[in-house]
Design a protein around this motif. Structure first.
Motif, PDB file in Angstrom:
ATOM      1  N   TRP A 162       0.842  -1.208   0.000  1.00  0.00           N
ATOM      2  CA  TRP A 162       0.000   0.000   0.000  1.00  0.00           C
ATOM      3  C   TRP A 162       0.874   1.255   0.000  1.00  0.00           C
ATOM      4  CZ3 TRP A 162      -0.936   4.340   2.828  1.00  0.00           C
ATOM      5  CH2 TRP A 162      -2.134   5.004   2.597  1.00  0.00           C
ATOM      6  N   VAL A 163       1.942   1.242   0.809  1.00  0.00           N
ATOM      7  CA  VAL A 163       2.863   2.390   0.839  1.00  0.00           C
ATOM      8  C   VAL A 163       3.562   2.529  -0.508  1.00  0.00           C
ATOM      9  CG1 VAL A 163       4.948   3.351   1.900  1.00  0.00           C
ATOM     10  CG2 VAL A 163       3.146   2.372   3.350  1.00  0.00           C
ATOM     11  N   LEU A 164       4.005   1.424  -1.084  1.00  0.00           N
ATOM     12  CA  LEU A 164       4.633   1.489  -2.411  1.00  0.00           C
ATOM     13  C   LEU A 164       3.667   2.058  -3.446  1.00  0.00           C
ATOM     14  CD1 LEU A 164       6.589  -1.866  -2.396  1.00  0.00           C
ATOM     15  CD2 LEU A 164       7.588   0.420  -2.627  1.00  0.00           C
ATOM     16  N   LYS A 165       2.411   1.677  -3.367  1.00  0.00           N
ATOM     17  CA  LYS A 165       1.406   2.228  -4.284  1.00  0.00           C
ATOM     18  C   LYS A 165       1.247   3.730  -4.049  1.00  0.00           C
ATOM     19  CE  LYS A 165      -3.301   1.196  -5.925  1.00  0.00           C
ATOM     20  NZ  LYS A 165      -3.528   2.434  -6.535  1.00  0.00           N
ATOM     21  N   ALA A 166       1.252   4.140  -2.787  1.00  0.00           N
ATOM     22  CA  ALA A 166       1.091   5.564  -2.448  1.00  0.00           C
ATOM     23  C   ALA A 166       2.211   6.412  -3.040  1.00  0.00           C
ATOM     24  CB  ALA A 166       1.026   5.748  -0.934  1.00  0.00           C
ATOM     25  N   ILE A 167       3.420   5.849  -3.128  1.00  0.00           N
ATOM     26  CA  ILE A 167       4.546   6.633  -3.657  1.00  0.00           C
ATOM     27  C   ILE A 167       4.794   6.359  -5.140  1.00  0.00           C
ATOM     28  CG2 ILE A 167       5.651   6.874  -1.398  1.00  0.00           C
ATOM     29  CD1 ILE A 167       7.734   4.755  -2.342  1.00  0.00           C
ATOM     30  N   GLY A 168       3.913   5.560  -5.749  1.00  0.00           N
ATOM     31  CA  GLY A 168       4.019   5.308  -7.185  1.00  0.00           C
ATOM     32  C   GLY A 168       5.068   4.293  -7.578  1.00  0.00           C
ATOM     33  N   HIS A 169       5.394   3.364  -6.672  1.00  0.00           N
ATOM     34  CA  HIS A 169       6.436   2.379  -6.965  1.00  0.00           C
ATOM     35  C   HIS A 169       6.005   0.937  -6.711  1.00  0.00           C
ATOM     36  CE1 HIS A 169       9.866   4.973  -7.938  1.00  0.00           C
ATOM     37  NE2 HIS A 169       9.284   5.839  -7.133  1.00  0.00           N
ATOM     38  N   LEU A 170       4.721   0.672  -6.814  1.00  0.00           N
ATOM     39  CA  LEU A 170       4.253  -0.706  -6.648  1.00  0.00           C
ATOM     40  C   LEU A 170       4.510  -1.466  -7.942  1.00  0.00           C
ATOM     41  CD1 LEU A 170       2.869  -2.812  -4.884  1.00  0.00           C
ATOM     42  CD2 LEU A 170       0.670  -2.006  -5.794  1.00  0.00           C
ATOM     43  N   ASP A 171       5.328  -2.511  -7.857  1.00  0.00           N
ATOM     44  CA  ASP A 171       5.671  -3.280  -9.051  1.00  0.00           C
ATOM     45  C   ASP A 171       4.500  -4.182  -9.451  1.00  0.00           C
ATOM     46  OD1 ASP A 171       6.494  -6.288  -7.998  1.00  0.00           O
ATOM     47  OD2 ASP A 171       6.856  -4.707  -6.513  1.00  0.00           O
ATOM     48  N   THR A 172       4.484  -4.567 -10.709  1.00  0.00           N
ATOM     49  CA  THR A 172       3.377  -5.356 -11.256  1.00  0.00           C
ATOM     50  C   THR A 172       3.202  -6.707 -10.563  1.00  0.00           C
ATOM     51  OG1 THR A 172       3.584  -4.225 -13.375  1.00  0.00           O
ATOM     52  CG2 THR A 172       2.408  -6.329 -13.383  1.00  0.00           C
ATOM     53  N   PRO A 173       4.268  -7.482 -10.312  1.00  0.00           N
ATOM     54  CA  PRO A 173       4.049  -8.768  -9.642  1.00  0.00           C
ATOM     55  C   PRO A 173       3.412  -8.618  -8.250  1.00  0.00           C
ATOM     56  CG  PRO A 173       6.225  -8.735 -10.643  1.00  0.00           C
ATOM     57  CD  PRO A 173       5.667  -7.346 -10.765  1.00  0.00           C
ATOM     58  N   THR A 174       3.829  -7.615  -7.493  1.00  0.00           N
ATOM     59  CA  THR A 174       3.251  -7.406  -6.166  1.00  0.00           C
ATOM     60  C   THR A 174       1.811  -6.939  -6.286  1.00  0.00           C
ATOM     61  OG1 THR A 174       5.433  -6.885  -5.274  1.00  0.00           O
ATOM     62  CG2 THR A 174       3.532  -6.226  -3.946  1.00  0.00           C
ATOM     63  N   ALA A 175       1.547  -6.047  -7.217  1.00  0.00           N
ATOM     64  CA  ALA A 175       0.174  -5.583  -7.446  1.00  0.00           C
ATOM     65  C   ALA A 175      -0.726  -6.755  -7.836  1.00  0.00           C
ATOM     66  CB  ALA A 175       0.149  -4.504  -8.516  1.00  0.00           C
ATOM     67  N   ASP A 176      -0.227  -7.613  -8.714  1.00  0.00           N
ATOM     68  CA  ASP A 176      -1.002  -8.783  -9.146  1.00  0.00           C
ATOM     69  C   ASP A 176      -1.261  -9.730  -7.976  1.00  0.00           C
ATOM     70  OD1 ASP A 176      -0.985  -7.743 -11.709  1.00  0.00           O
ATOM     71  OD2 ASP A 176       0.544  -9.144 -12.461  1.00  0.00           O
ATOM     72  N   TYR A 177      -0.253  -9.942  -7.128  1.00  0.00           N
ATOM     73  CA  TYR A 177      -0.408 -10.800  -5.958  1.00  0.00           C
ATOM     74  C   TYR A 177      -1.486 -10.241  -5.026  1.00  0.00           C
ATOM     75  CZ  TYR A 177       0.493 -12.906  -1.434  1.00  0.00           C
ATOM     76  OH  TYR A 177       0.338 -13.534  -0.224  1.00  0.00           O
ATOM     77  N   CYS A 178      -1.398  -8.951  -4.753  1.00  0.00           N
ATOM     78  CA  CYS A 178      -2.361  -8.321  -3.837  1.00  0.00           C
ATOM     79  C   CYS A 178      -3.775  -8.425  -4.397  1.00  0.00           C
ATOM     80  CB  CYS A 178      -1.988  -6.857  -3.595  1.00  0.00           C
ATOM     81  SG  CYS A 178      -0.473  -6.654  -2.630  1.00  0.00           S
ATOM     82  N   LYS A 179      -3.916  -8.197  -5.686  1.00  0.00           N
ATOM     83  CA  LYS A 179      -5.228  -8.302  -6.347  1.00  0.00           C
ATOM     84  C   LYS A 179      -5.747  -9.733  -6.257  1.00  0.00           C
ATOM     85  CE  LYS A 179      -8.468  -6.928  -9.322  1.00  0.00           C
ATOM     86  NZ  LYS A 179      -9.669  -6.427  -8.711  1.00  0.00           N
ATOM     87  N   ALA A 180      -4.880 -10.703  -6.495  1.00  0.00           N
ATOM     88  CA  ALA A 180      -5.288 -12.108  -6.441  1.00  0.00           C
ATOM     89  C   ALA A 180      -5.702 -12.532  -5.032  1.00  0.00           C
ATOM     90  CB  ALA A 180      -4.150 -13.000  -6.951  1.00  0.00           C
ATOM     91  N   MET A 181      -5.165 -11.881  -4.035  1.00  0.00           N
ATOM     92  CA  MET A 181      -5.460 -12.232  -2.642  1.00  0.00           C
ATOM     93  C   MET A 181      -6.699 -11.525  -2.087  1.00  0.00           C
ATOM     94  SD  MET A 181      -3.349 -14.553  -1.807  1.00  0.00           S
ATOM     95  CE  MET A 181      -3.553 -14.603  -0.040  1.00  0.00           C
ATOM     96  N   GLU A 182      -7.336 -10.685  -2.877  1.00  0.00           N
ATOM     97  CA  GLU A 182      -8.509  -9.951  -2.389  1.00  0.00           C
ATOM     98  C   GLU A 182      -9.593 -10.851  -1.797  1.00  0.00           C
ATOM     99  OE1 GLU A 182      -9.730  -7.294  -5.543  1.00  0.00           O
ATOM    100  OE2 GLU A 182      -8.198  -5.821  -4.979  1.00  0.00           O
ATOM    101  N   PRO A 183      -9.959 -11.975  -2.441  1.00  0.00           N
ATOM    102  CA  PRO A 183     -10.999 -12.817  -1.833  1.00  0.00           C
ATOM    103  C   PRO A 183     -10.626 -13.312  -0.427  1.00  0.00           C
ATOM    104  CG  PRO A 183     -10.651 -13.445  -4.121  1.00  0.00           C
ATOM    105  CD  PRO A 183      -9.555 -12.460  -3.756  1.00  0.00           C
ATOM    106  N   GLN A 184      -9.351 -13.682  -0.236  1.00  0.00           N
ATOM    107  CA  GLN A 184      -8.912 -14.149   1.083  1.00  0.00           C
ATOM    108  C   GLN A 184      -8.930 -13.004   2.091  1.00  0.00           C
ATOM    109  OE1 GLN A 184      -7.618 -14.964  -1.837  1.00  0.00           O
ATOM    110  NE2 GLN A 184      -6.917 -17.083  -1.844  1.00  0.00           N
ATOM    111  N   LEU A 185      -8.528 -11.811   1.656  1.00  0.00           N
ATOM    112  CA  LEU A 185      -8.567 -10.652   2.556  1.00  0.00           C
ATOM    113  C   LEU A 185     -10.002 -10.331   2.959  1.00  0.00           C
ATOM    114  CD1 LEU A 185      -5.990  -8.213   0.917  1.00  0.00           C
ATOM    115  CD2 LEU A 185      -5.776  -9.346   3.138  1.00  0.00           C
ATOM    116  N   ARG A 186     -10.898 -10.357   1.990  1.00  0.00           N
ATOM    117  CA  ARG A 186     -12.308 -10.081   2.300  1.00  0.00           C
ATOM    118  C   ARG A 186     -12.832 -11.082   3.323  1.00  0.00           C
ATOM    119  NH1 ARG A 186     -12.986  -9.803  -3.695  1.00  0.00           N
ATOM    120  NH2 ARG A 186     -12.496  -7.645  -4.213  1.00  0.00           N
ATOM    121  N   GLN A 187     -12.484 -12.342   3.135  1.00  0.00           N
ATOM    122  CA  GLN A 187     -12.948 -13.382   4.053  1.00  0.00           C
ATOM    123  C   GLN A 187     -12.299 -13.219   5.430  1.00  0.00           C
ATOM    124  OE1 GLN A 187     -12.093 -17.382   2.795  1.00  0.00           O
ATOM    125  NE2 GLN A 187     -13.539 -18.260   4.251  1.00  0.00           N
TER     126      GLN A 187
END
Length: 104
Positions: free
Chosen positions: A17-42
């Protein structure tokens, strides 16, 4: 060296989230976080994107991304002027989280 996230899996999302805030979130990490959304919601009985869940769980204010970005830009300029090498956004994110957002 131990893995930073072994006993604190949510910390990975706060760092991202901090990396995203400063504009440096890399694609693999962004993809991982997006893929984990269902588990986070649960896990948190929450709705929304991974960034919204982090913001809800950490009680972040809407102003925080801009504040973090300003700290990054100011610190980056000082670091690069003093050290003659580029600042590392991942290192910044981890240090920022450790010093300021230790609820993670």
């Amino acid at each position: 060296m131990t893995d930073r996230y072994t006993d604190k899996p949510f910390l990975r999302f706060v760092d991202a989230w901090v990396l995203k805030a400063i504009g440096h979130l890399d694609t693999p990490t962004a993809d991982y976080c997006k893929a984990m959304e269902p588990q986070l919601r649960q896990s948190f009985s929450a709705t929304g994107s991974w960034t919204q869940i982090v913001e809800q769980q950490m009680k972040f204010t809407p102003e925080l991304p801009a504040q973090i970005r300003q700290i990054w830009e100011d610190g980056k300029a000082r670091f690069e002027a003093g050290n003659g090498q580029p600042a590392d956004p991942v290192q910044f994110a981890m240090i920022f989280v450790d010093r300021n957002l230790q609820r993670a």
